[in-house]
Motif scaffolding. Sequence first.
Motif, short mmCIF file in Angstrom:
data_model
loop_
_atom_site.label_atom_id
_atom_site.label_comp_id
_atom_site.label_asym_id
_atom_site.label_seq_id
_atom_site.Cartn_x
_atom_site.Cartn_y
_atom_site.Cartn_z
N ALA A 79 41.59 35.31 33.57
CA ALA A 79 42.25 36.34 34.37
C ALA A 79 41.47 37.64 34.16
O ALA A 79 41.31 38.08 33.02
N ILE A 80 40.99 38.23 35.22
CA ILE A 80 40.15 39.42 35.09
C ILE A 80 40.44 40.41 36.21
O ILE A 80 40.57 40.02 37.38
N ASP A 81 40.57 41.65 35.84
CA ASP A 81 40.78 42.74 36.80
C ASP A 81 39.56 43.65 36.74
O ASP A 81 39.35 44.36 35.76
N PHE A 82 38.74 43.60 37.78
CA PHE A 82 37.50 44.37 37.78
C PHE A 82 37.73 45.86 37.97
O PHE A 82 36.81 46.65 37.78
N GLU A 83 38.95 46.24 38.30
CA GLU A 83 39.26 47.67 38.43
C GLU A 83 39.66 48.26 37.09
O GLU A 83 39.15 49.32 36.68
N THR A 84 40.55 47.58 36.37
CA THR A 84 41.01 48.10 35.08
C THR A 84 40.16 47.60 33.91
O THR A 84 40.31 48.09 32.79
N GLU A 85 39.32 46.58 34.17
CA GLU A 85 38.46 45.96 33.17
C GLU A 85 39.26 45.15 32.14
O GLU A 85 38.76 44.81 31.07
N ALA A 86 40.50 44.83 32.46
CA ALA A 86 41.31 43.97 31.58
C ALA A 86 41.00 42.51 31.87
O ALA A 86 40.79 42.12 33.02
N SER A 87 40.96 41.69 30.82
CA SER A 87 40.69 40.27 31.02
C SER A 87 41.34 39.46 29.90
O SER A 87 41.58 39.96 28.80
N SER B 98 47.96 27.85 28.76
CA SER B 98 48.67 28.73 29.69
C SER B 98 47.70 29.20 30.77
O SER B 98 46.49 29.02 30.67
N VAL B 99 48.27 29.80 31.81
CA VAL B 99 47.48 30.48 32.83
C VAL B 99 47.86 31.95 32.76
O VAL B 99 48.97 32.33 33.13
N PRO B 100 46.96 32.80 32.26
CA PRO B 100 47.30 34.21 32.07
C PRO B 100 47.53 34.93 33.40
O PRO B 100 46.90 34.62 34.41
N ALA B 101 48.43 35.89 33.39
CA ALA B 101 48.72 36.69 34.58
C ALA B 101 47.72 37.83 34.69
O ALA B 101 47.19 38.31 33.69
N THR B 102 47.47 38.27 35.92
CA THR B 102 46.54 39.37 36.12
C THR B 102 46.85 40.08 37.43
O THR B 102 47.43 39.49 38.35
N THR B 103 46.50 41.35 37.50
CA THR B 103 46.58 42.09 38.75
C THR B 103 45.31 41.93 39.56
O THR B 103 45.22 42.43 40.68
N GLY B 104 44.32 41.27 38.98
CA GLY B 104 43.05 41.05 39.65
C GLY B 104 42.94 39.65 40.22
O GLY B 104 43.72 39.25 41.08
N VAL B 105 41.97 38.89 39.72
CA VAL B 105 41.77 37.52 40.19
C VAL B 105 41.79 36.56 39.00
O VAL B 105 41.61 36.97 37.85
N THR B 106 42.00 35.29 39.30
CA THR B 106 41.98 34.25 38.27
C THR B 106 40.85 33.28 38.60
O THR B 106 40.79 32.76 39.71
N LEU B 107 39.98 33.07 37.62
CA LEU B 107 38.86 32.14 37.77
C LEU B 107 39.14 30.88 36.96
O LEU B 107 39.55 30.96 35.81
N PHE B 108 38.90 29.74 37.59
CA PHE B 108 39.00 28.45 36.90
C PHE B 108 37.58 27.89 36.76
O PHE B 108 36.83 27.86 37.74
N LEU B 109 37.22 27.49 35.54
CA LEU B 109 35.86 27.04 35.27
C LEU B 109 35.87 25.67 34.62
O LEU B 109 36.82 25.31 33.91
N LEU B 110 34.78 24.93 34.83
CA LEU B 110 34.60 23.62 34.21
C LEU B 110 33.24 23.57 33.54
O LEU B 110 32.22 23.94 34.16
N GLY B 111 33.21 23.12 32.29
CA GLY B 111 31.97 23.02 31.54
C GLY B 111 31.70 21.58 31.11
O GLY B 111 32.63 20.83 30.81
N VAL B 112 30.42 21.22 31.07
CA VAL B 112 29.99 19.89 30.63
C VAL B 112 28.82 20.08 29.67
O VAL B 112 27.88 20.83 29.97
N SER B 113 28.87 19.41 28.53
CA SER B 113 27.77 19.49 27.56
C SER B 113 27.55 18.13 26.93
O SER B 113 28.42 17.25 26.99
N PHE B 114 26.40 17.95 26.28
CA PHE B 114 26.00 16.63 25.80
C PHE B 114 25.65 16.66 24.31
O PHE B 114 25.21 17.67 23.77
N PHE B 115 25.87 15.49 23.69
CA PHE B 115 25.66 15.36 22.25
C PHE B 115 24.97 14.03 21.93
O PHE B 115 25.05 13.07 22.70
N GLN B 116 24.31 14.01 20.77
CA GLN B 116 23.70 12.78 20.27
C GLN B 116 24.31 12.48 18.91
O GLN B 116 24.28 13.32 18.01
#
Length: 249
Positions: A175-183, A208-226
């Motif tokens: 959750a990030i607000d680019f106007e107030t810089e809160a995240s 949880s899904v944090p609340a924001t006055t800005g926008v909410t970004l959903f991200l997916l990460g993938v990484s590899f191991f040996q």
Amino acid sequence: MAKQNGLVKIEGTIEDLTFYTKDGKNFVRRKGGISKERIENDPNFVRTRENNSEFTTAAGAGKMLRLALGSLIFKAKDSKMTSRLMKTMSDIKRYDSTSARGKRQVYNGLATPDGKLMLNGFDFNINAPLSTVLFSVYDLDTATGVVTIPNLVPQEQIRYPEGATHVSFQCAVLAIDFETEASELVLSNIENVPVDLTPTSVTLTPPSVPATTGVTLFLLGVSFFQEFNGVQYSLKNEEYSVLQVIEVV
């Protein structure tokens, strides 16, 4: 522009000459161009000042997003990620239809569907877009942030680096607000599965899904191991580590 010859190579500025190195060669050129004071005050450069202002705005928004994501970016980024992200932010601010030229804001652009669409699908590692690593459908519930990958067969549906024995998945909600810089950043559990032919259903659940006055970004990460002697070691291969914005609301 002239080349430097001689045994002693100089870098820097002496009077009106600038000495520099490019591609392993030494050059010298005379200082020139328009003074900073003129650009800041001359009416003929009003458009330049407007462009500079909006350039600064876009760069600041990109930096804000990078800082908000923290260590997630270090796991999956390319050498030009910062400049690519800044360009995306610059494109987003163009959807600000309420501010005057030179004062357009990223947060106003992101308030529009088209602005959100510009950020949706952004890959922090251009060498490993999600679509070229994960060949399986996945589902995102924006109400809960839960990402599910049903019946995944890792060896057939994942492009993995040589030597990889395991793959890890993690999602994040920012959750990030680019106007107030809160995240606020919330991370899911990490699902680590063997790279084999066993069908596996992956469920990633943020607390949880944090609340924001800005926008909410959903991200997916993938990484590899040996795995070696029962211990998994991260494979820091820039061609495969993934971090993508999969939705913006």
